[in-house]
Design a protein around this motif. Sequence first.
Motif, mmCIF file in Angstrom:
data_model
loop_
_atom_site.group_PDB
_atom_site.id
_atom_site.type_symbol
_atom_site.label_atom_id
_atom_site.label_comp_id
_atom_site.label_asym_id
_atom_site.label_seq_id
_atom_site.Cartn_x
_atom_site.Cartn_y
_atom_site.Cartn_z
ATOM 1 N N ASP A 19 0.187 -2.847 17.328
ATOM 2 C CA ASP A 19 0.256 -3.602 18.571
ATOM 3 C C ASP A 19 0.159 -5.107 18.314
ATOM 4 O O ASP A 19 0.915 -5.889 18.889
ATOM 5 N N GLY A 23 3.089 -7.772 19.062
ATOM 6 C CA GLY A 23 2.843 -8.841 20.021
ATOM 7 C C GLY A 23 2.860 -10.225 19.414
ATOM 8 O O GLY A 23 3.601 -11.107 19.869
ATOM 9 N N ARG A 29 4.142 -12.748 22.166
ATOM 10 C CA ARG A 29 3.513 -12.549 23.482
ATOM 11 C C ARG A 29 3.141 -11.079 23.613
ATOM 12 O O ARG A 29 3.519 -10.267 22.780
ATOM 13 N N ARG A 30 2.457 -10.775 24.691
ATOM 14 C CA ARG A 30 2.090 -9.379 24.955
ATOM 15 C C ARG A 30 3.360 -8.570 25.247
ATOM 16 O O ARG A 30 4.183 -8.989 26.052
ATOM 17 N N PRO A 31 3.533 -7.423 24.589
ATOM 18 C CA PRO A 31 4.751 -6.623 24.812
ATOM 19 C C PRO A 31 4.832 -6.078 26.237
ATOM 20 O O PRO A 31 3.822 -5.695 26.825
ATOM 21 N N GLU A 32 6.033 -6.051 26.762
ATOM 22 C CA GLU A 32 6.310 -5.380 28.032
ATOM 23 C C GLU A 32 6.363 -3.876 27.736
ATOM 24 O O GLU A 32 6.622 -3.471 26.602
ATOM 25 N N PRO A 33 6.172 -3.024 28.755
ATOM 26 C CA PRO A 33 6.209 -1.574 28.507
ATOM 27 C C PRO A 33 7.488 -1.101 27.805
ATOM 28 O O PRO A 33 7.424 -0.256 26.917
ATOM 29 N N ALA A 34 8.639 -1.661 28.149
ATOM 30 C CA ALA A 34 9.901 -1.234 27.525
ATOM 31 C C ALA A 34 10.014 -1.676 26.072
ATOM 32 O O ALA A 34 10.852 -1.170 25.329
ATOM 33 N N GLU A 35 9.154 -2.617 25.653
ATOM 34 C CA GLU A 35 9.199 -3.126 24.281
ATOM 35 C C GLU A 35 8.210 -2.419 23.358
ATOM 36 O O GLU A 35 8.157 -2.709 22.172
ATOM 37 N N ARG A 36 7.450 -1.498 23.883
ATOM 38 C CA ARG A 36 6.460 -0.785 23.064
ATOM 39 C C ARG A 36 7.128 0.390 22.337
ATOM 40 O O ARG A 36 8.135 0.918 22.788
#
Length: 190
Positions: A19, A23, A29-36
């Motif tokens: 993670d 990120g 930056r903090r990942p968006e849900p679709a980027e996880r």
Amino acid sequence: MSESADRTTYLLVDGENIDATLGMSVLGRRPEPAERPRWDRILHFTQEVWHEDARGLFFLNATSGQMPMSFVQALLAMDFRPIPLAGTGTEKVVDIGIQRTMEAILAQGTGDVLLASHDGDYIPQVERLLDDGRRVGVLCFREFLNSELAGLTDRGLKIYDLEDDLGAFNAVLPRVRIIPLASFDPNRYL
């Protein structure tokens, strides 16, 4: 029955490391849900890579006393075993938990390992597993893998890129890395 049918591949996930690398190093930056990562795809890859049963162990730092329950429930639904560990606050609980698990796999006499991490803290355990004839792989963003760990490929360590080799993401990540000409797809950049 073949030897592979009797063995298990243990997928050991350093959730913090994956993670944080995604990120801070890949996205900034903090990942968006679709980027996880799609953890179900990663577990499926674990089953297929050496044609063995797979057991996914996802290590979480729960030292704060809190757990991301919706994520834990999602992991359980995908047949992962969440392992929330707590320590004193100064301990690297996830690293210690994974190191101990690798030692236990070595002691039990069978089992191969796929480690999802970029961290060099696991080098001694990886070396011992390789020396014992185990198949060991690392799932990572290749460009951020600890160089000493990457250096173990000449001893048999396999390195698999989470995006390129596993297709673990629904979105194309904005990575800058060396691309082998044979796998270069210009359409990705158009």
